[in-house]
Design a protein around this motif. Structure first.
Motif, mmCIF file in Angstrom:
data_model
loop_
_atom_site.group_PDB
_atom_site.id
_atom_site.type_symbol
_atom_site.label_atom_id
_atom_site.label_comp_id
_atom_site.label_asym_id
_atom_site.label_seq_id
_atom_site.Cartn_x
_atom_site.Cartn_y
_atom_site.Cartn_z
ATOM 1 N N LEU A 376 -6.971 2.199 -2.523
ATOM 2 C CA LEU A 376 -5.518 2.125 -2.696
ATOM 3 C C LEU A 376 -5.201 0.988 -3.652
ATOM 4 C CD1 LEU A 376 -2.933 3.476 -1.388
ATOM 5 C CD2 LEU A 376 -2.824 1.455 0.065
ATOM 6 N N VAL A 377 -4.298 1.238 -4.563
ATOM 7 C CA VAL A 377 -3.760 0.180 -5.414
ATOM 8 C C VAL A 377 -2.264 0.134 -5.150
ATOM 9 C CG1 VAL A 377 -3.615 1.802 -7.375
ATOM 10 C CG2 VAL A 377 -3.460 -0.661 -7.779
ATOM 11 N N PHE A 378 -1.750 -1.052 -4.855
ATOM 12 C CA PHE A 378 -0.321 -1.167 -4.540
ATOM 13 C C PHE A 378 0.314 -2.278 -5.367
ATOM 14 C CE2 PHE A 378 -2.538 -3.990 -1.636
ATOM 15 C CZ PHE A 378 -1.738 -5.115 -1.541
ATOM 16 N N GLN A 384 -0.639 -10.712 0.102
ATOM 17 C CA GLN A 384 -1.049 -11.078 1.462
ATOM 18 C C GLN A 384 0.000 -10.657 2.483
ATOM 19 O OE1 GLN A 384 -4.127 -11.931 1.708
ATOM 20 N NE2 GLN A 384 -4.158 -11.894 -0.548
ATOM 21 N N ARG A 385 1.240 -10.640 2.095
ATOM 22 C CA ARG A 385 2.314 -10.214 2.990
ATOM 23 C C ARG A 385 2.305 -8.693 3.171
ATOM 24 N NH1 ARG A 385 7.673 -10.545 0.011
ATOM 25 N NH2 ARG A 385 6.773 -8.600 -0.805
ATOM 26 N N ASP A 386 2.087 -7.941 2.063
ATOM 27 C CA ASP A 386 2.217 -6.485 2.104
ATOM 28 C C ASP A 386 0.922 -5.755 2.469
ATOM 29 O OD1 ASP A 386 4.840 -6.804 1.327
ATOM 30 O OD2 ASP A 386 4.413 -6.549 -0.817
ATOM 31 N N CYS A 420 -10.915 -2.585 -0.737
ATOM 32 C CA CYS A 420 -10.531 -1.371 -1.469
ATOM 33 C C CYS A 420 -9.025 -1.146 -1.422
ATOM 34 C CB CYS A 420 -11.238 -0.153 -0.886
ATOM 35 S SG CYS A 420 -13.020 -0.230 -0.928
ATOM 36 N N CYS A 421 -8.289 -2.135 -0.993
ATOM 37 C CA CYS A 421 -6.824 -2.043 -0.905
ATOM 38 C C CYS A 421 -6.256 -3.243 -1.640
ATOM 39 C CB CYS A 421 -6.411 -2.014 0.574
ATOM 40 S SG CYS A 421 -4.648 -1.788 0.850
ATOM 41 N N LEU A 422 -6.042 -3.107 -2.953
ATOM 42 C CA LEU A 422 -5.753 -4.244 -3.817
ATOM 43 C C LEU A 422 -4.610 -3.946 -4.775
ATOM 44 C CD1 LEU A 422 -9.479 -4.951 -4.851
ATOM 45 C CD2 LEU A 422 -8.205 -6.094 -3.021
ATOM 46 N N THR A 423 -4.084 -4.991 -5.352
ATOM 47 C CA THR A 423 -3.086 -4.851 -6.420
ATOM 48 C C THR A 423 -3.827 -4.577 -7.729
ATOM 49 O OG1 THR A 423 -3.140 -7.199 -6.988
ATOM 50 C CG2 THR A 423 -1.582 -6.514 -5.269
ATOM 51 N N PRO A 424 -3.132 -4.142 -8.783
ATOM 52 C CA PRO A 424 -3.808 -3.910 -10.066
ATOM 53 C C PRO A 424 -4.563 -5.142 -10.556
ATOM 54 C CG PRO A 424 -1.630 -2.914 -10.111
ATOM 55 C CD PRO A 424 -1.711 -3.691 -8.835
ATOM 56 N N ALA A 425 -3.949 -6.311 -10.458
ATOM 57 C CA ALA A 425 -4.610 -7.540 -10.926
ATOM 58 C C ALA A 425 -5.882 -7.811 -10.130
ATOM 59 C CB ALA A 425 -3.652 -8.721 -10.818
ATOM 60 N N GLY A 464 -3.964 2.368 -15.565
ATOM 61 C CA GLY A 464 -4.245 1.027 -16.074
ATOM 62 C C GLY A 464 -5.642 0.571 -15.687
ATOM 63 N N MET A 465 -6.082 0.932 -14.489
ATOM 64 C CA MET A 465 -7.429 0.578 -14.043
ATOM 65 C C MET A 465 -8.485 1.307 -14.873
ATOM 66 S SD MET A 465 -6.629 0.780 -9.951
ATOM 67 C CE MET A 465 -8.364 0.667 -9.458
#
Length: 624
Positions: A376-378, A384-386, A420-425, A464-465
């Protein structure tokens, strides 16, 4: 003394099975018999341009030294033709061919006769020019025949009987003499006749069974009115009733025909044979059933249809590429519906995230036995909050997919894993770390994660990834060298003679079609795609895109693709057959070569040889 084979013997295998009998006779008549002892040389480069095409009729022959030594050897068995490449190129062989067994026997056909036969027989010419492709077509045809008898369709059980093509029923009036009713049944080649009144309303039915029990045995006059011996009341359904209603009615009462009425009048008849022909799962039906599912329990049931649909496709002769794409598509639809349902339940906005498919799902190459590889990319200003909410949602999705028959990933490559649950950065940072440092575990991760594809949500996050991977990998020679080493890790199961080498598992001699087969092509395609900046993730598309960039000939690229897709088809076959063949449980990709038919065994060996040559190219390109 060599005994010439009969036409019938030769026509058991390719390419003779596709040739005109007269041309097979020509091949035999033009052949010179030759016998060899074990260890005796048959052909060598020193002999100059080859003068004959050889066909083995007994024993086996190996090719060694020169180019073959680097390739690990060739191995030819009864029915094989060699050296095809040298004959077509009118050149010397590049290996020394030696008989393995005593009393090895061959037919030698002069090159001039071979050329004449090729001019007269397109199947023979095609085989010589495109041997692997011809073998693949024959293998797929044999597999289609094997599965056609198993292909029971289940389509459209809810369809109303009125939607089916109408068949004019054979009808008679109640007072019709048996003589006329029987003549009608005979003339129409049907097993029953309906008895209707003047308004077309059903009164009864006369079947062949009725004729035996109520007419022949009691010796009734054939002038007897049909109403005296018909079965009444007769079961019937209306045009509004479903195909399923007809199937159940036939099953419960042992019927083979059911009259169909509309406003009280008989308008058609549906037979047991009609229902069997209708039982075909369609892509539209399965997709619609998935999209209309409103809970996980329903999706779990529909997931079984995907597997039955795959078996039906094999029975229809669908090639491995289309089959795996369709299976992947339906798995996508199921996952997308599941994400939609559970996102609503968790109150998550998929417009702020994208569910990612990795590995075989990312390549749209899923087989039947497939576990989960997802992430997942969010989008978030405070990850850390989301992240906890996304992880909870992802865990529910992973568990639901497991319930639908897609096992949890043993390596934990799943969106419910915080890695495996990360932001684009964060994803970019992980990818950069793997490419810069390239530890063994990083290379394994790259081989899974770099085949990513957006599945649901905001796809631009995934794009983008992919762009980051495509632009960065080729700039890092050390990383590409390590990817090449990784692609050479698993070798095709061929021994030094060039024969298929098996391993013993639970007392059975088997090979792993994935680890030592398809994975070789997948890894090679990924390597060259990254090296040349090709964004595609599908293995076939990658190989097609990089072939000319690698200066590979059209036939060489065709051989890569053909071998890969044959191995994929064999994996599907093993997985659909399950454990019925007695193979060891636990690994759905094991196959026992000795149990294969002659064509499949030949193609399997040829596919492994092509995989070995592809790895040799990698070694030359990256190891000098």
């Amino acid at each position: 003394m060599v005994q010439l084979p009969s036409r019938h013997q030769l026509m058991r295998g390719a390419p003779f099975a596709q040739m005109a009998p007269a041309l097979v006779d020509h091949f035999i008549a033009a052949a010179e018999p030759a016998a060899y002892k074990a260890g005796q040389r048959v052909l060598s480069p020193a002999d100059g341009p080859v003068q004959h095409l050889y066909c083995i009729v007994r024993g086996s022959i190996t090719g060694q030294h020169g180019m073959a030594e680097a390739a690990g050897g060739f191995h030819y068995e009864v029915g094989d033709l060699f050296p095809v490449g040298a004959v077509m190129g009118r050149r010397p062989v590049t290996a020394t061919y030696t008989a393995i067994e005593n009393d090895t026997q061959c037919l030698r056909v002069p090159v001039a006769e071979v050329q004449q036969l090729a001019a007269q027989s397109p199947p023979f010419a095609d085989f010589l020019n495109r041997r692997i492709t011809q073998f693949l077509q024959l293998s797929r045809r044999a597999l289609q025949v094997a599965y056609a008898s198993q292909t029971l369709a289940e389509s459209s059980l809810e369809a109303p009987l009125g939607a089916l093509p109408r068949k004019e029923p054979a009808t008679v009036a109640p007072g019709t003499p048996l003589r006329e009713a029987l003549a009608l049944m005979h003339g129409r080649h049907v097993g029953s006749v309906l008895v209707v009144d003047a308004a077309g309303a059903l009164q009864g039915i006369l079947t062949r069974h009725d004729v035996l029990g109520r007419v022949a045995l009691p010796e009734l006059p054939i002038g007897t009115p049909v109403e005296a011996v018909m079965t009444t009341p007769a079961y019937s359904l209306t045009v509004a009733d479903s195909v399923q209603d007809a199937a159940l009615l036939m099953s419960r009462h042992g019927l083979r025909h059911v009259p169909v009425t509309e406003r009280g009048r008989v308008v058609s008849v549906v037979s047991e044979r009609d229902l069997f022909a209708l039982q075909r799962l369609s892509l539209k039906q399965v997709g619609t059933a998935i999209r209309e599912a409103r809970n996980v329990d329903t999706l779990r049931l529909v997931a079984d249809d995907i597997r039955r649909f795959a078996r039906n496709l094999v029975g229809q002769g669908v090639a491995a590429r289309q089959l795996t794409e369709l299976v992947s598509h339906l798995n996508d639809v199921l996952t997308q519906q599941l994400l939609k349902l559970l996102a609503a339940e968790h109150g998550m906005d998929l417009g702020r995230a994208c569910w990612l498919a990795f590995g075989s799902e990312g390549r749209s190459e899923q087989t039947i036995a497939t576990d989960q590889d997802n992430g997942l990319v969010f989008d978030s200003s405070d990850p850390q909050r989301d992240r906890p909410a996304w992880l909870a949602f992802a865990r529910h999705v992973n568990e639901a997919l497991d319930a639908c028959g897609y096992p949890l990933c043993k390596g934990n490559v799943m969106a419910s894993n915080p890695e495996c649950c990360l932001t684009p950065a964060e994803w970019h940072e992980r990818f950069h770390e793997w490419m810069e440092h390239g530890a063994p575990e990083d290379l394994l991760k790259a081989s899974i994660y770099f085949d990513l594809r957006p599945l649901a949500g905001r796809s631009t996050l995934a794009e983008g990834m992919r762009e980051f991977i495509t632009t960065q990998a080729a700039r890092l020679p050390r990383f590409m060298k390590q990817m090449a080493d990784n692609a050479l890790r698993n070798r095709p199961p061929l021994n030094w003679l060039g024969a298929v080498e098996t391993g013993r598992v639970d007392g059975r001699e088997v090979v792993d079609l994935k680890m030592h087969g398809t994975a070789i092509f997948v890894d090679a395609a990924r390597l060259y795609a990254l090296a040349h900046g090709v964004a595609a993730t599908n293995t076939r598309e990658r190989l097609e895109a990089v072939a000319h960039l690698m200066h590979a000939g059209a036939q060489e690229a065709e051989a890569w693709i053909g071998a890969f897709e044959f191995l994929q088809l064999m994996r599907l076959r093993v997985q659909m057959e399950g454990r019925r063949d007695g193979l060891p449980a636990g690994n759905p990709n094991l196959i026992e070569p000795a149990a294969l038919n002659d064509i499949d065994r030949r193609v399997l060996k040829e596919a492994f040889r092509i995989a070995r040559r592809l790895q040799q190219r990698i070694a030359l390109d990256y190891h000098g």
